[in-house]
Design a protein around this motif. Structure first.
Motif, PDB file in Angstrom:
ATOM      1  N   LEU A  18      20.810  25.695  65.129  1.00 23.30           N
ATOM      2  CA  LEU A  18      21.634  26.579  64.311  1.00 23.30           C
ATOM      3  C   LEU A  18      22.356  27.605  65.183  1.00 23.30           C
ATOM      4  CD1 LEU A  18      22.375  27.178  61.322  1.00 23.30           C
ATOM      5  CD2 LEU A  18      20.558  28.889  61.353  1.00 23.30           C
ATOM      6  N   LYS A  19      21.672  28.115  66.192  1.00 23.67           N
ATOM      7  CA  LYS A  19      22.310  29.060  67.123  1.00 23.67           C
ATOM      8  C   LYS A  19      23.475  28.402  67.849  1.00 23.67           C
ATOM      9  CE  LYS A  19      18.079  31.654  68.017  1.00 23.67           C
ATOM     10  NZ  LYS A  19      17.080  31.984  69.033  1.00 23.67           N
ATOM     11  N   ASP A  20      23.274  27.173  68.274  1.00 20.32           N
ATOM     12  CA  ASP A  20      24.355  26.443  68.948  1.00 20.32           C
ATOM     13  C   ASP A  20      25.539  26.228  68.009  1.00 20.32           C
ATOM     14  OD1 ASP A  20      22.786  26.286  71.227  1.00 20.32           O
ATOM     15  OD2 ASP A  20      22.109  24.242  70.818  1.00 20.32           O
ATOM     16  N   LEU A  21      25.241  25.931  66.764  1.00 20.36           N
ATOM     17  CA  LEU A  21      26.301  25.717  65.790  1.00 20.36           C
ATOM     18  C   LEU A  21      27.061  27.008  65.497  1.00 20.36           C
ATOM     19  CD1 LEU A  21      24.448  23.295  63.365  1.00 20.36           C
ATOM     20  CD2 LEU A  21      26.250  22.714  65.001  1.00 20.36           C
ATOM     21  N   LYS A  38      31.973  25.483  60.395  1.00 16.48           N
ATOM     22  CA  LYS A  38      31.285  26.229  59.334  1.00 16.48           C
ATOM     23  C   LYS A  38      30.569  25.285  58.372  1.00 16.48           C
ATOM     24  CE  LYS A  38      33.941  30.495  59.209  1.00 16.48           C
ATOM     25  NZ  LYS A  38      34.873  31.332  58.414  1.00 16.48           N
ATOM     26  N   ALA A  39      31.171  24.146  58.092  1.00 13.70           N
ATOM     27  CA  ALA A  39      30.540  23.171  57.203  1.00 13.70           C
ATOM     28  C   ALA A  39      29.257  22.626  57.824  1.00 13.70           C
ATOM     29  CB  ALA A  39      31.506  22.042  56.892  1.00 13.70           C
ATOM     30  N   VAL A  40      29.309  22.313  59.106  1.00 16.48           N
ATOM     31  CA  VAL A  40      28.116  21.814  59.800  1.00 16.48           C
ATOM     32  C   VAL A  40      27.044  22.899  59.851  1.00 16.48           C
ATOM     33  CG1 VAL A  40      27.236  20.955  62.012  1.00 16.48           C
ATOM     34  CG2 VAL A  40      29.436  20.142  61.146  1.00 16.48           C
ATOM     35  N   TYR A  41      27.469  24.137  60.103  1.00 17.16           N
ATOM     36  CA  TYR A  41      26.539  25.269  60.148  1.00 17.16           C
ATOM     37  C   TYR A  41      25.842  25.444  58.789  1.00 17.16           C
ATOM     38  CZ  TYR A  41      24.790  30.012  60.887  1.00 17.16           C
ATOM     39  OH  TYR A  41      23.982  31.108  60.997  1.00 17.16           O
ATOM     40  N   ALA A  42      26.615  25.392  57.711  1.00 15.30           N
ATOM     41  CA  ALA A  42      26.046  25.562  56.376  1.00 15.30           C
ATOM     42  C   ALA A  42      25.048  24.449  56.058  1.00 15.30           C
ATOM     43  CB  ALA A  42      27.163  25.598  55.335  1.00 15.30           C
ATOM     44  N   GLN A  44      23.246  22.841  58.223  1.00 22.14           N
ATOM     45  CA  GLN A  44      22.048  23.117  59.018  1.00 22.14           C
ATOM     46  C   GLN A  44      21.219  24.235  58.394  1.00 22.14           C
ATOM     47  OE1 GLN A  44      20.834  21.318  61.261  1.00 22.14           O
ATOM     48  NE2 GLN A  44      19.236  22.599  62.146  1.00 22.14           N
ATOM     49  N   GLN A  45      21.889  25.248  57.860  1.00 22.23           N
ATOM     50  CA  GLN A  45      21.155  26.326  57.182  1.00 22.23           C
ATOM     51  C   GLN A  45      20.352  25.771  56.008  1.00 22.23           C
ATOM     52  OE1 GLN A  45      24.343  29.202  56.379  1.00 22.23           O
ATOM     53  NE2 GLN A  45      23.087  30.706  57.455  1.00 22.23           N
ATOM     54  N   ALA A  46      20.974  24.887  55.230  1.00 21.28           N
ATOM     55  CA  ALA A  46      20.280  24.279  54.098  1.00 21.28           C
ATOM     56  C   ALA A  46      19.097  23.443  54.569  1.00 21.28           C
ATOM     57  CB  ALA A  46      21.251  23.429  53.290  1.00 21.28           C
TER      58      ALA A  46
END
Length: 61
Positions: A18-21, A38-42, A44-46
Motif C-alpha cells: 500500500l505504501k508503494d502504491l 488511485k484505483a489500484v490504491y483503493a 488495496q485498501q479494501a
C-alpha cells in the motif's frame, strides 16, 4: 507458525505494498496515470480491510 501469525505477516506485507502504491499516486505523471494509481490504491485498501476482518474473526474464534 500459527494461522493468526501468518495472517499478521500477510497483513504487514500488504501494508508495505500500500505504501508503494501511495508513491505511485504521488509520482503519477498525468491525470490518467493518477486515476489508475488511485484505483489500484483503493483496491488495496479494501483488501487490507478484508484481511484485518479475517484476522479479527480468527482471533475471536
Amino acid at each position: 507458525m500459527k494461522q493468526a501469525d501468518k495472517l499478521q505477516q500477510f497483513l504487514a506485507d500488504e501494508k508495505e505494498l500500500l505504501k508503494d502504491l501511495a508513491l505511485d499516486v504521488a509520482n503519477a505523471k498525468s491525470d490518467n496515470d493518477e486515476s489508475k494509481a488511485k484505483a489500484v490504491y483503493a483496491t488495496q485498501q479494501a483488501r487490507i480491510t478484508g484481511i484485518q476482518d479475517t484476522i479479527n474473526m480468527v482471533l475471536k474464534g
